[in-house]
Design a protein around this motif. Sequence first.
Motif, short mmCIF file in Angstrom:
data_model
loop_
_atom_site.label_atom_id
_atom_site.label_comp_id
_atom_site.label_asym_id
_atom_site.label_seq_id
_atom_site.Cartn_x
_atom_site.Cartn_y
_atom_site.Cartn_z
N ARG A 231 0.84 -1.21 0.00
CA ARG A 231 0.00 0.00 0.00
C ARG A 231 0.87 1.25 0.00
O ARG A 231 0.57 2.23 -0.71
N PHE A 232 1.95 1.25 0.78
CA PHE A 232 2.83 2.41 0.85
C PHE A 232 3.42 2.72 -0.52
O PHE A 232 3.46 3.86 -0.96
N VAL A 233 3.90 1.67 -1.21
CA VAL A 233 4.51 1.85 -2.54
C VAL A 233 3.47 2.30 -3.56
O VAL A 233 3.68 3.24 -4.33
N ASN A 234 2.32 1.64 -3.57
CA ASN A 234 1.31 1.95 -4.57
C ASN A 234 0.69 3.33 -4.39
O ASN A 234 0.16 3.91 -5.35
N GLU A 235 0.76 3.87 -3.18
CA GLU A 235 0.21 5.20 -2.95
C GLU A 235 0.98 6.28 -3.73
O GLU A 235 0.47 7.36 -3.98
N PHE A 236 2.22 5.97 -4.11
CA PHE A 236 2.98 6.92 -4.93
C PHE A 236 2.39 7.03 -6.34
O PHE A 236 2.67 7.99 -7.06
N PHE A 237 1.59 6.05 -6.73
CA PHE A 237 0.98 6.05 -8.07
C PHE A 237 -0.51 6.36 -8.03
O PHE A 237 -1.12 6.58 -9.06
#
Length: 292
Positions: A231-237
Motif C-alpha cells: 500500500r505504501f509503494v502503490n500510494e505513490f501512483f
Amino acid sequence: MLSLLAATAATSEPIQWAELGLRPYLFEIGSFQLRYYSLAYLFGILFAYWHLSKMIKSPGAPMAQRHADDLFFYCTLGVIIGGRLGYAVFYRPDLLTSVELFKLWGGGMSFHGGVIGVLLAITWVAWRGGLNWLRICDYIAVNVPLAYMLGRIANFINGELYGRPVEGDLPWAMVFPGGGDIARHPSQLYQAGLEGLLLGILLIALFWKTRARYRAGLLVGLFTVGMGVGRFVNEFFREPDAHLANRVVETGLSQGQWLSIPMIAVGVIVLVYSLLRQPVGGAKSEPKPQTT
C-alpha cells in the motif's frame, strides 16, 4: 477490450478507459443494479469461507468448523461496519454526523477500518471459544489478499480510485472520465496485482507447501508487512482523495501511507515474535486438530 488495449499499446496515445466498454454493474432491473463492487465483496467473503473450511481440515488447525462458521458471520460484519466507520474516521470525519454514513451503496470503504473490524470479530470468536487468537489471525490472513484483489478490480471497472498523472510515455497509461484529459496510472490494477494476487499466492503457498502455519503469527505478520509495504509503494501512483490532497503537499506522504507505517511496524513486531518462539506442537510432530 483486448483489441483496444493491443492497438493502443502500439501507439503513443494513452488508453481511453471510456472506450473499454466497462460499466459498474452486471445487469439492472428497473432501478436495481447488481454492481461489481457488491459482487467483489460477496465472492471475496465466500472464497475466504470456502478456503478457510478447507484449511482447517489440515493437521494443526486451531479451530473447528463451527468456529469457521462463526468467523464467517462476524468477520463479514467487521468488514462492512469497520470498513465504513474507518472510511469516516480516517478520510471523511464529516460523515460521522450525517445519515450519509449509512449509504454504503454510495461508496467509501477503508481497508484499514475493515482490518480493525475483522480483528475485533476474531477477538470475539476466540474469546468465546477459548481459541488461540494469533493462530486464528494466521488462518484468516491467508484469505484476505485474493478477496482484496477482487475489490480493486471492481474499482477499476468503476473507473474510480485512479492513479496520478503519468510522467513520460507509459504503454498502459489511461485517461479516466473523472480525471480530466490526463493520462494516469491504472493504480487499481497495481494494487490488485501487488497487494492482492502476489501476496495472496505467497501466503497460500506458504500455508500449503511449508510448515509456516505451525509458527503462530508468521502468516499474519507476513500479511501485515506485505500489505503495508504494498500500500505504501502503490500510494505513490494513486491519486490522493481531493479533500486530502493537502496532506501530501504538507507532509510528502498520503493519508494511506501514514496509515500504512504503523501497520508495517506491527507486522515486523509480530514476525520477530513468531520467529523467536517454538513452532506449535514441536518441530517434528504433527499437531492434532483443535476441536474445542
